[in-house]
Scaffold this active site. Sequence first.
Site, PDB file in Angstrom:
ATOM      1  N   GLU A 177      -8.033  -3.294   1.230  1.00  0.00           N
ATOM      2  CA  GLU A 177      -7.666  -2.308   0.194  1.00  0.00           C
ATOM      3  C   GLU A 177      -6.158  -2.342  -0.110  1.00  0.00           C
ATOM      4  O   GLU A 177      -5.364  -1.681   0.561  1.00  0.00           O
ATOM      5  CB  GLU A 177      -8.067  -0.888   0.637  1.00  0.00           C
ATOM      6  CG  GLU A 177      -7.733   0.165  -0.420  1.00  0.00           C
ATOM      7  CD  GLU A 177      -8.085   1.603   0.000  1.00  0.00           C
ATOM      8  OE1 GLU A 177      -8.426   1.830   1.167  1.00  0.00           O
ATOM      9  OE2 GLU A 177      -8.006   2.491  -0.864  1.00  0.00           O
ATOM     10  N   LYS A 219     -11.190  -3.786  -2.080  1.00  0.00           N
ATOM     11  CA  LYS A 219     -11.156  -2.410  -2.606  1.00  0.00           C
ATOM     12  C   LYS A 219      -9.839  -2.207  -3.361  1.00  0.00           C
ATOM     13  O   LYS A 219      -8.833  -1.802  -2.771  1.00  0.00           O
ATOM     14  CB  LYS A 219     -11.302  -1.402  -1.456  1.00  0.00           C
ATOM     15  CG  LYS A 219     -11.192   0.051  -1.897  1.00  0.00           C
ATOM     16  CD  LYS A 219     -11.671   1.018  -0.834  1.00  0.00           C
ATOM     17  CE  LYS A 219     -11.417   2.446  -1.239  1.00  0.00           C
ATOM     18  NZ  LYS A 219     -12.063   3.424  -0.361  1.00  0.00           N
TER      19      LYS A 219
END
Length: 340
Positions: A177, A219
């Site tokens: 992420e 992400k």
Amino acid sequence: MGFADLESVAAAMTAAGKGILAADESSGTIKKRFDKIGLESTAEARRTYREMLFTTPDIAQSISGVIFYDETLRQQTSSGVPFTACLAKLGVVPGIKVDMGAKPLAGFPNETITEGLDGLRERLMEYYKLGARFAKWRAVIDIGAGIPTSYAIHANAHALARYAALCQEQNIVPIVEPEVLMDGGHTLERCEEVTDAVLAEVFHQLAGHRIHLEGMILKPNMVISGKKCPQQASPEQVAAATVRCLRRHVPGAVPGIAFLSGGQSPAEAALHLSLMNAMGGLPWQLTFSYGRALQDAALTAWGGKSANFAAGQQAFAKWARLNALARNGRYQPGMDAQAA
Ligand code: 5MM
């Protein structure tokens, strides 16, 4: 060790018509959320809130995985069933946030580096035993005057890749992420430029660290105008810029991209995802891994009162269902007002 387990877990996490619930708020963040409803953040209040979310009827119809925080991974329902077991029984994959947060990057004012690599191998071993089959690590990149620097992008991408390698070594799917924040007054074009640079460096580092791309999930943020930018890009512009940017940097071997919501309203996050999926012909699954966009309405409806337990579940189920529709490009503006 082969990669079959990683690939099958990644496939389950990105299953059609479903997405991931990010419920990995650390103690500091969940306190801020509870402050908004005037609720003291005790371990029991946090347990009750998570039980409300995780025991929502039919959760598995629209949720494929849940990201836990360390404390929650060790908690149980009021009837004594570990949350992980309760979700795994429904086919919802349990995961764990393993980073220790974004800390000031020495020598680089206003920039951060995410910490948590020391002892990570041993923590992953324990988390696997506790039932986690995927993990998450968030790097934070802010846009402002003179930032981000290329060094901060490099340092964060390097840490993300080291984390991902340790996860795959332990048979745990890494969610990678890199979040470019939407705070600030920057334009969509500036967000695209920074997201381009970040994703280029992240995939360079992932390749250097021999990451098995078929066994990871990305992400990212969407490419979007800063919250304080006077010219807000349209939903169609956000969708087009985001897909353009992802196509440039994310190999088709990556099974899925699960967006964060980053401060978008629940309706904006659902619409953007839906418009992207409606484009069709994408090489990866495009799904959600939302925290606030899935939880805000539920938290307000619950308000910390046991009498509102079912109302909180209904609000959570509603946004989970609407985002499941967005997975197929079928969310339309205004649907949230009609949905029960
Ligand atoms: C749930 O929030 C996570 C961050 O928690 P801490 O700041 O307490 O560590 C965050 O990583 C979250 O998983 C993602 O940002 C997605 O959440 P949003 O709210 O951006 O969709």
